[in-house]
Design a protein around this motif. Structure first.
Motif, PDB file in Angstrom:
ATOM      1  N   PRO A  11       0.835  -1.208   0.000  1.00 47.39           N
ATOM      2  CA  PRO A  11       0.000   0.000   0.000  1.00 47.39           C
ATOM      3  C   PRO A  11       0.867   1.254   0.000  1.00 47.39           C
ATOM      4  CG  PRO A  11      -0.792  -1.576   1.621  1.00 47.39           C
ATOM      5  CD  PRO A  11       0.529  -2.095   1.139  1.00 47.39           C
ATOM      6  N   LYS A  12       0.424   2.282  -0.691  1.00 46.46           N
ATOM      7  CA  LYS A  12       1.227   3.494  -0.845  1.00 46.46           C
ATOM      8  C   LYS A  12       1.587   4.125   0.491  1.00 46.46           C
ATOM      9  CE  LYS A  12       1.313   7.962  -3.221  1.00 46.46           C
ATOM     10  NZ  LYS A  12       0.562   8.887  -4.113  1.00 46.46           N
ATOM     11  N   GLU A  13       0.640   4.172   1.415  1.00 46.24           N
ATOM     12  CA  GLU A  13       0.896   4.804   2.704  1.00 46.24           C
ATOM     13  C   GLU A  13       1.972   4.060   3.487  1.00 46.24           C
ATOM     14  OE1 GLU A  13      -1.496   6.151   6.792  1.00 46.24           O
ATOM     15  OE2 GLU A  13      -2.581   5.325   5.082  1.00 46.24           O
ATOM     16  N   SER A  14       1.888   2.729   3.495  1.00 43.56           N
ATOM     17  CA  SER A  14       2.896   1.926   4.194  1.00 43.56           C
ATOM     18  C   SER A  14       4.254   2.065   3.530  1.00 43.56           C
ATOM     19  CB  SER A  14       2.471   0.458   4.215  1.00 43.56           C
ATOM     20  OG  SER A  14       1.243   0.292   4.884  1.00 43.56           O
ATOM     21  N   TYR A  15       4.242   2.094   2.206  1.00 42.45           N
ATOM     22  CA  TYR A  15       5.485   2.245   1.446  1.00 42.45           C
ATOM     23  C   TYR A  15       6.175   3.565   1.768  1.00 42.45           C
ATOM     24  CZ  TYR A  15       8.180   3.798  -2.643  1.00 42.45           C
ATOM     25  OH  TYR A  15       9.144   4.326  -3.464  1.00 42.45           O
ATOM     26  N   GLU A  16       5.432   4.648   1.730  1.00 41.45           N
ATOM     27  CA  GLU A  16       6.027   5.965   1.958  1.00 41.45           C
ATOM     28  C   GLU A  16       6.544   6.116   3.380  1.00 41.45           C
ATOM     29  OE1 GLU A  16       3.020   8.711   0.780  1.00 41.45           O
ATOM     30  OE2 GLU A  16       3.530   8.571  -1.361  1.00 41.45           O
ATOM     31  N   LYS A  17       5.847   5.535   4.330  1.00 46.68           N
ATOM     32  CA  LYS A  17       6.288   5.614   5.729  1.00 46.68           C
ATOM     33  C   LYS A  17       7.596   4.847   5.928  1.00 46.68           C
ATOM     34  CE  LYS A  17       4.767   4.666  10.477  1.00 46.68           C
ATOM     35  NZ  LYS A  17       3.651   4.157  11.322  1.00 46.68           N
ATOM     36  N   GLU A  18       7.651   3.638   5.409  1.00 43.33           N
ATOM     37  CA  GLU A  18       8.860   2.836   5.561  1.00 43.33           C
ATOM     38  C   GLU A  18      10.012   3.414   4.741  1.00 43.33           C
ATOM     39  OE1 GLU A  18      11.289  -0.439   6.897  1.00 43.33           O
ATOM     40  OE2 GLU A  18       9.665   0.834   7.649  1.00 43.33           O
ATOM     41  N   LEU A  19       9.717   3.921   3.548  1.00 41.20           N
ATOM     42  CA  LEU A  19      10.751   4.531   2.724  1.00 41.20           C
ATOM     43  C   LEU A  19      11.386   5.714   3.446  1.00 41.20           C
ATOM     44  CD1 LEU A  19      12.265   4.739   0.018  1.00 41.20           C
ATOM     45  CD2 LEU A  19      10.390   6.215  -0.788  1.00 41.20           C
ATOM     46  N   SER A  20      10.565   6.542   4.067  1.00 41.84           N
ATOM     47  CA  SER A  20      11.077   7.696   4.810  1.00 41.84           C
ATOM     48  C   SER A  20      11.998   7.253   5.938  1.00 41.84           C
ATOM     49  CB  SER A  20       9.915   8.524   5.352  1.00 41.84           C
ATOM     50  OG  SER A  20      10.380   9.635   6.088  1.00 41.84           O
ATOM     51  N   ARG A  21      11.584   6.208   6.655  1.00 39.61           N
ATOM     52  CA  ARG A  21      12.402   5.707   7.769  1.00 39.61           C
ATOM     53  C   ARG A  21      13.737   5.178   7.262  1.00 39.61           C
ATOM     54  NH1 ARG A  21      13.999   1.273  10.415  1.00 39.61           N
ATOM     55  NH2 ARG A  21      13.139  -0.142   8.841  1.00 39.61           N
ATOM     56  N   LEU A  22      13.703   4.418   6.180  1.00 36.44           N
ATOM     57  CA  LEU A  22      14.928   3.836   5.649  1.00 36.44           C
ATOM     58  C   LEU A  22      15.855   4.904   5.061  1.00 36.44           C
ATOM     59  CD1 LEU A  22      13.456   0.645   3.939  1.00 36.44           C
ATOM     60  CD2 LEU A  22      14.843   0.735   6.016  1.00 36.44           C
ATOM     61  N   GLN A  23      15.279   5.909   4.430  1.00 36.42           N
ATOM     62  CA  GLN A  23      16.113   6.984   3.873  1.00 36.42           C
ATOM     63  C   GLN A  23      16.801   7.775   4.983  1.00 36.42           C
ATOM     64  OE1 GLN A  23      13.119   8.841   1.335  1.00 36.42           O
ATOM     65  NE2 GLN A  23      14.176   8.089  -0.490  1.00 36.42           N
ATOM     66  N   ALA A 216       8.068  -2.535  -3.445  1.00 29.50           N
ATOM     67  CA  ALA A 216       8.714  -3.574  -2.639  1.00 29.50           C
ATOM     68  C   ALA A 216      10.201  -3.660  -2.974  1.00 29.50           C
ATOM     69  CB  ALA A 216       8.033  -4.924  -2.883  1.00 29.50           C
ATOM     70  N   ALA A 217      10.541  -3.543  -4.258  1.00 27.90           N
ATOM     71  CA  ALA A 217      11.939  -3.627  -4.671  1.00 27.90           C
ATOM     72  C   ALA A 217      12.761  -2.511  -4.038  1.00 27.90           C
ATOM     73  CB  ALA A 217      12.040  -3.559  -6.191  1.00 27.90           C
ATOM     74  N   ARG A 218      12.214  -1.314  -3.991  1.00 31.37           N
ATOM     75  CA  ARG A 218      12.950  -0.181  -3.422  1.00 31.37           C
ATOM     76  C   ARG A 218      13.149  -0.358  -1.923  1.00 31.37           C
ATOM     77  NH1 ARG A 218       8.963   3.932  -6.692  1.00 31.37           N
ATOM     78  NH2 ARG A 218       9.827   3.511  -8.792  1.00 31.37           N
ATOM     79  N   ILE A 219      12.095  -0.772  -1.251  1.00 30.58           N
ATOM     80  CA  ILE A 219      12.182  -0.982   0.202  1.00 30.58           C
ATOM     81  C   ILE A 219      13.192  -2.086   0.509  1.00 30.58           C
ATOM     82  CG2 ILE A 219      10.928  -1.841   2.217  1.00 30.58           C
ATOM     83  CD1 ILE A 219      10.235   1.034   1.517  1.00 30.58           C
ATOM     84  N   ASN A 220      13.099  -3.200  -0.215  1.00 25.32           N
ATOM     85  CA  ASN A 220      13.984  -4.334   0.041  1.00 25.32           C
ATOM     86  C   ASN A 220      15.442  -3.992  -0.273  1.00 25.32           C
ATOM     87  OD1 ASN A 220      11.801  -5.884   0.851  1.00 25.32           O
ATOM     88  ND2 ASN A 220      11.477  -6.765  -1.178  1.00 25.32           N
TER      89      ASN A 220
END
Length: 269
Positions: A11-23, A216-220
């Motif tokens: 989901p976009k919201e989960s993706y953006e939240k995790e992406l922000s944390r990882l960045q 998923a690829a970006r997060i992983n």
């Protein structure tokens, strides 16, 4: 033909939240790299339209470009063709306290050059013999080397090609070589398999990223990259913002004496 994955996309919201944390963690990692003088080399390979560029963009988004850069070399010119094959890549390796992301690398020889007959069989075989040795030297010298292969299904690749064809902002990403990869799918598969057999080593292993789901690829990718670097949280230097001094003797020139960019933005309100 391979089948596209049916897994539900993040989901976009989960993706953006995790992406922000990882960045944010990437920024922390870069500070450690700068402070300790570490050298990081990350190789991004995979089929055309597999999502390498999008992942690289998210890795780089908040990093300091003074000590992090992307290397995406064009086709070699005649002078470079006379060099040792690895030479122009070696020149782009990270120096002390630097992160380098290679958007394709010396593995062009094991992929597109092999499949499209851009190199001789002898050059190809020599590359497969030398690549593990070169990477061994890099790792022994202290460079943290991470190699990623982005794996995309044939159906998803074709879908992305068609999307690029319709999009004037991304049309430049669709080259004749990219289109040829559709009809040479099996050839590229065989080349990738042999590349893995010959260059997947303990000192420089290949890590595969399933990339039908771009989010998923970006997060992983980012999460795994962070796990490959032994960084630590370093306390940031304290910065004190001084009070702004007053200067009663300074007078700003009249606005009419300067040229200003037209305010196009105001017409959009």
């Amino acid at each position: 033909m391979s089948q596209a994955t049916d897994a539900r996309k993040i989901p976009k919201e989960s993706y953006e939240k995790e992406l922000s944390r990882l960045q944010a963690e990437l920024v922390t990692m870069q500070r450690w790299v700068s402070e300790t003088g570490a050298r990081i080399l990350v190789i991004f390979e995979g089929r055309d339209a597999a999502g390498k560029g999008g992942s690289i963009k998210r890795v780089m988004q908040y990093l300091n470009p003074r000590s992090a850069r992307v290397v995406a070399l064009p086709q070699p010119n005649e002078w470079e063709k006379g060099q040792w094959y690895f030479q122009r890549y070696i020149e782009k390796l990270p120096t002390t306290g630097e992160i380098v992301l290679m958007d394709r690398s010396w593995y062009n020889r094991a992929g597109v050059e092999k499949v499209m007959d851009f190199c001789t069989p002898e050059q190809y075989e020599q590359f497969l013999q030398q690549a593990p040795l070169v990477e061994r030297l890099l790792v022994d010298d202290g460079i943290i080397l991470v190699k990623y292969w982005f794996s995309v299904s044939d159906q998803e690749q074709e879908k992305r090609f068609k999307s690029r064809k319709k999009d004037p902002l991304r049309r430049w990403k669709l080259s004749d070589t990219d289109v040829a990869s559709i009809t040479r799918w099996a050839d590229y598969s065989r080349a990738k398999d042999e590349m893995f057999d010959r260059t997947d080593t303990d000192h420089a292993p290949w890590w595969t990223i399933e990339s039908d789901d771009k989010r998923a690829a970006r997060i992983n990718t980012i999460r795994h990259l962070l796990s490959q670097v032994p960084y630590e949280q370093l306390a940031p230097q304290k910065v004190k913002i001084p009070a702004r001094p007053t200067d009663d003797e300074y007078a700003r020139p009249a606005k009419e004496s300067h040229r200003y960019v037209p305010d196009h933005a105001s017409t959009l309100k």
